[in-house]
Structures are given as C-alpha cells and as structure tokens.
Design a protein around this motif. Structure first.
Motif, PDB file in Angstrom:
ATOM      1  N   ALA A  13       4.019   9.013  12.211  1.00 28.51           N
ATOM      2  CA  ALA A  13       4.600   8.811  13.533  1.00 28.51           C
ATOM      3  C   ALA A  13       5.658   9.854  13.859  1.00 28.51           C
ATOM      4  N   SER A  14       6.359  10.345  12.869  1.00 22.09           N
ATOM      5  CA  SER A  14       7.372  11.363  13.121  1.00 22.09           C
ATOM      6  C   SER A  14       6.754  12.598  13.749  1.00 22.09           C
ATOM      7  N   VAL A  17       5.810  11.714  17.310  1.00 18.95           N
ATOM      8  CA  VAL A  17       6.995  11.700  18.167  1.00 18.95           C
ATOM      9  C   VAL A  17       7.432  13.116  18.495  1.00 18.95           C
ATOM     10  N   GLY A  26       7.942  11.243  24.901  1.00 12.59           N
ATOM     11  CA  GLY A  26       8.903  10.387  24.218  1.00 12.59           C
ATOM     12  C   GLY A  26      10.312  10.582  24.725  1.00 12.59           C
ATOM     13  N   GLN A  30      16.635   6.277  21.745  1.00 16.63           N
ATOM     14  CA  GLN A  30      16.328   5.267  20.753  1.00 16.63           C
ATOM     15  C   GLN A  30      17.104   3.992  21.033  1.00 16.63           C
ATOM     16  N   SER A  84      12.131   1.668  15.194  1.00 16.17           N
ATOM     17  CA  SER A  84      10.743   2.125  15.316  1.00 16.17           C
ATOM     18  C   SER A  84      10.181   2.000  16.726  1.00 16.17           C
ATOM     19  N   ASP A  86      10.754   3.495  19.663  1.00 12.82           N
ATOM     20  CA  ASP A  86      10.364   4.709  20.378  1.00 12.82           C
ATOM     21  C   ASP A  86       9.029   5.236  19.852  1.00 12.82           C
ATOM     22  N   GLN A  87       8.854   5.203  18.537  1.00 13.28           N
ATOM     23  CA  GLN A  87       7.599   5.662  17.943  1.00 13.28           C
ATOM     24  C   GLN A  87       6.447   4.775  18.400  1.00 13.28           C
ATOM     25  N   GLN A  88       6.688   3.490  18.524  1.00 14.47           N
ATOM     26  CA  GLN A  88       5.630   2.571  18.924  1.00 14.47           C
ATOM     27  C   GLN A  88       5.267   2.773  20.399  1.00 14.47           C
ATOM     28  N   VAL A  90       5.425   5.652  21.944  1.00 15.03           N
ATOM     29  CA  VAL A  90       4.625   6.883  21.925  1.00 15.03           C
ATOM     30  C   VAL A  90       3.202   6.571  21.451  1.00 15.03           C
TER      31      VAL A  90
END
Length: 113
Positions: A13-14, A17, A26, A30, A84, A86-88, A90
């Motif tokens: 995920a990094s 992102v 994104g 956060q 997590s 923001d990653q989700q 995206v």
C-alpha cells in the motif's frame, strides 16, 4: 457459502499511496474524513448484483475452496485503524469500474459492509 473475509492493504500500500499521491489520488491529510466526492464509493448500492456477469464472477469466487484476496471484501476506510485510512481510501479510488462492481456485489452476497 462462506462470507468473504475483509482485507486491508499491507506493505504494498505504501507504493500505491506514493503513486496515488503523484497522480493526485491521495490528497487527504492522514486521519481526516474522506472528501465529499469520495464519500460513498465503498457503499454498496441496492442493485449491486444486477449484472449477471458480475454475480456469476462473485459466486465463483465465493465457491473457491480457499479464502484470499480474490474472494475477500475490501475493508471500508472506517473499518480500519486511523493510520491506515488514507491507504484504504486510495485502494478504493484505484479500483477499476469492474473491480468496484465486483467488490459491491461480493459485499452484498457475503453480508459484508
């Protein structure tokens, strides 16, 4: 039929992102709530399984002998830890229309969110 498990993007995920940030996907701070235009992409519409091809693909995934990413519901951002989210978001934003339809129908069929 076993309900699908939910999954959260992990280490990869990094990279997603980072690419999403470069593409402007994104642009959230956060820990903040999704922007209004993003809210609801993960909400399952009432007609989520109206397309027979999508429904067939979902049923095949649910009938698979093992659980995995291919038959797991993507967790909603409000279902994951704040760090997590923001990653989700995206992860949801980068789904193709077909993947989004599949996720909505999978969630509707498996009783997930």
């Amino acid at each position: 039929m076993t309900p699908p498990t939910k999954f959260v993007l992990g280490a990869a995920a990094s990279a997603v992102v980072a690419v999403g940030a470069l593409l402007g996907l994104g642009a959230m701070t956060q820990g903040t709530e999704p922007r209004p235009q993003e809210a609801g992409i993960w909400d399952v519409p009432a007609d989520a399984c109206a397309d027979p091809e999508v429904l067939s693909a979902v049923q095949a995934a649910l009938d698979a002998p093992q659980d995995g990413v291919a038959n797991s519901v993507l967790a909603r951002p409000d279902e994951v830890a704040a760090a997590s989210r923001d990653q989700q978001v995206v992860a949801w934003q980068t789904l193709t229309p077909e993947e989004l339809d599949f996720q909505h129908c999978l969630s509707a069929q498996g009783g997930g969110s």
